[in-house]
Design an enzyme around this catalytic site. Structure first.
Site, PDB file in Angstrom:
ATOM      1  N   ASP A  76      -5.428 -10.501  -2.735  1.00  0.00           N
ATOM      2  CA  ASP A  76      -5.733  -9.153  -2.295  1.00  0.00           C
ATOM      3  C   ASP A  76      -4.621  -8.761  -1.328  1.00  0.00           C
ATOM      4  OD1 ASP A  76      -7.259  -6.764  -1.832  1.00  0.00           O
ATOM      5  OD2 ASP A  76      -7.896  -7.649   0.070  1.00  0.00           O
ATOM      6  N   ASP A  95      -4.570  -5.659   1.377  1.00  0.00           N
ATOM      7  CA  ASP A  95      -4.953  -5.199   2.710  1.00  0.00           C
ATOM      8  C   ASP A  95      -5.862  -6.223   3.392  1.00  0.00           C
ATOM      9  OD1 ASP A  95      -3.665  -2.598   2.412  1.00  0.00           O
ATOM     10  OD2 ASP A  95      -5.263  -2.167   0.980  1.00  0.00           O
ATOM     11  N   GLY A 137     -12.713  -3.422   0.362  1.00  0.00           N
ATOM     12  CA  GLY A 137     -12.345  -4.061  -0.895  1.00  0.00           C
ATOM     13  C   GLY A 137     -12.674  -3.280  -2.152  1.00  0.00           C
ATOM     14  N   ARG A 148     -11.525   3.300  -3.872  1.00  0.00           N
ATOM     15  CA  ARG A 148     -11.751   4.330  -2.860  1.00  0.00           C
ATOM     16  C   ARG A 148     -13.006   5.167  -3.095  1.00  0.00           C
ATOM     17  NH1 ARG A 148      -7.452   8.541  -3.280  1.00  0.00           N
ATOM     18  NH2 ARG A 148      -6.201   6.642  -3.412  1.00  0.00           N
ATOM     19  N   SER A 194      -6.651  -0.711  -4.101  1.00  0.00           N
ATOM     20  CA  SER A 194      -5.940   0.464  -3.603  1.00  0.00           C
ATOM     21  C   SER A 194      -4.854   0.925  -4.558  1.00  0.00           C
ATOM     22  CB  SER A 194      -5.315   0.146  -2.243  1.00  0.00           C
ATOM     23  OG  SER A 194      -4.523   1.219  -1.787  1.00  0.00           O
ATOM     24  N   ASN A 244      -2.513   2.527  -3.319  1.00  0.00           N
ATOM     25  CA  ASN A 244      -1.368   2.534  -2.411  1.00  0.00           C
ATOM     26  C   ASN A 244      -0.638   1.191  -2.402  1.00  0.00           C
ATOM     27  OD1 ASN A 244      -1.815   5.206  -1.173  1.00  0.00           O
ATOM     28  ND2 ASN A 244      -3.667   4.274  -0.345  1.00  0.00           N
ATOM     29  N   ASP A 273     -10.269 -11.129   1.781  1.00  0.00           N
ATOM     30  CA  ASP A 273     -10.880 -10.973   3.102  1.00  0.00           C
ATOM     31  C   ASP A 273     -12.151 -10.134   3.045  1.00  0.00           C
ATOM     32  OD1 ASP A 273      -9.658  -8.020   4.656  1.00  0.00           O
ATOM     33  OD2 ASP A 273      -9.397  -8.544   2.560  1.00  0.00           O
TER      34      ASP A 273
END
Length: 250
Positions: free
Chosen positions: A12, A14, A57, A60, A135, A137, A193
């Site tokens: 992952d 972020d 996680g 969005r 994401s 992003n 996380d």
């Protein structure tokens, strides 16, 4: 940890490779504090726990839906092209993303040193690596963090939409990444996380699911399906040991 057991590491982004989870948390807090205040829904204010329970996680728009459902607030889905001021699920999600993008552009991002240390170690071992992020992003974050060249494969929200893959907590995006790398899931490690991400690793039947505790808590990550939990990925370099919370899957 016996790295000879595994041929691929799926990360992952972020909160695992970069501290951008903190920026996401700020963006979500700004969005929902304003939303609840504007609607006069102040009896159950937005808290950090909401992020971990409903948003962290997930894709969005799923995060928006999950939070609104927790408050019993109905809202039309709208369309992904909705502007950030439109009162729809997509509009709210796009407003959050605009804030995140602005912070990323203004402040930049540095990767976690321990995560870079593990990537260096895996590169020496020629272990296949990929990023699997909800994401859209992810490419921009990897570029800003100087990590883009390290990954042969990035499965982000855009790829998931193109391939029709369910988002986390489904294991579909992780399974797809393993398939693209040509590695059986039982020979791949998932690093997460977020509770939804750990659940995705468990759902996909991966050989090892590593929880990275950036605030969720060891007990909750373990309950979600983490085989081991670390505070920093440097613990897994070489002969480093992790705080084992469960027996690795056979």
């Amino acid at each position: 940890m016996d790295w000879d057991t595994y041929d691929a590491a799926l990360f992952d982004l972020d909160g695992v490779l970069t501290p951008t989870a903190e920026v996401h948390m700020r963006a979500w807090r700004e969005l929902f504090v304003d939303f609840l205040t504007t609607r006069g829904l102040t009896d159950a204010p937005y808290t950090e726990r909401d992020y971990f329970d409903h948003i962290d996680g997930k894709p969005r728009y799923d995060g928006v839906r999950s939070f609104l459902a927790s408050r019993g607030v109905p809202l039309a889905d709208g369309d992904p092209t909705d502007g950030p001021d439109v009162q729809t699920v997509c509009g709210l999600g796009n407003r959050k993303n605009a804030f995140f993008a602005a912070v990323l552009a203004d402040e930049g991002v540095l990767p976690y040193p321990g995560s870079v240390a593990l990537l260096d170690f895996l590169a020496e071992r020629r272990t296949a690596v990929a990023v699997v992020s909800s994401s859209r992003n992810a490419p921009a974050v990897l570029e800003a963090a100087g990590l883009a060249e390290r990954f042969e494969l990035v499965v982000d929200g855009t790829v998931a939409a193109q391939e029709g893959l369910a988002g986390k907590p489904s294991g579909a995006t992780y399974v797809y990444a393993a398939q693209q790398l040509g590695v059986p899931v039982e020979r791949a490690v998932v690093f997460e996380d977020a509770l939804s991400g750990v659940e995705a690793g468990r759902d996909g039947g991966f050989g090892l699911v590593v929880g990275v505790d950036r605030g969720v808590g060891v007990d909750r990550l373990t309950a979600a399906g983490a085989d081991i939990v670390v505070a920093d990925l440097a613990e897994l370099v070489g002969d480093g040991t992790a705080s084992s919370t469960a027996e690795p899957r056979p």
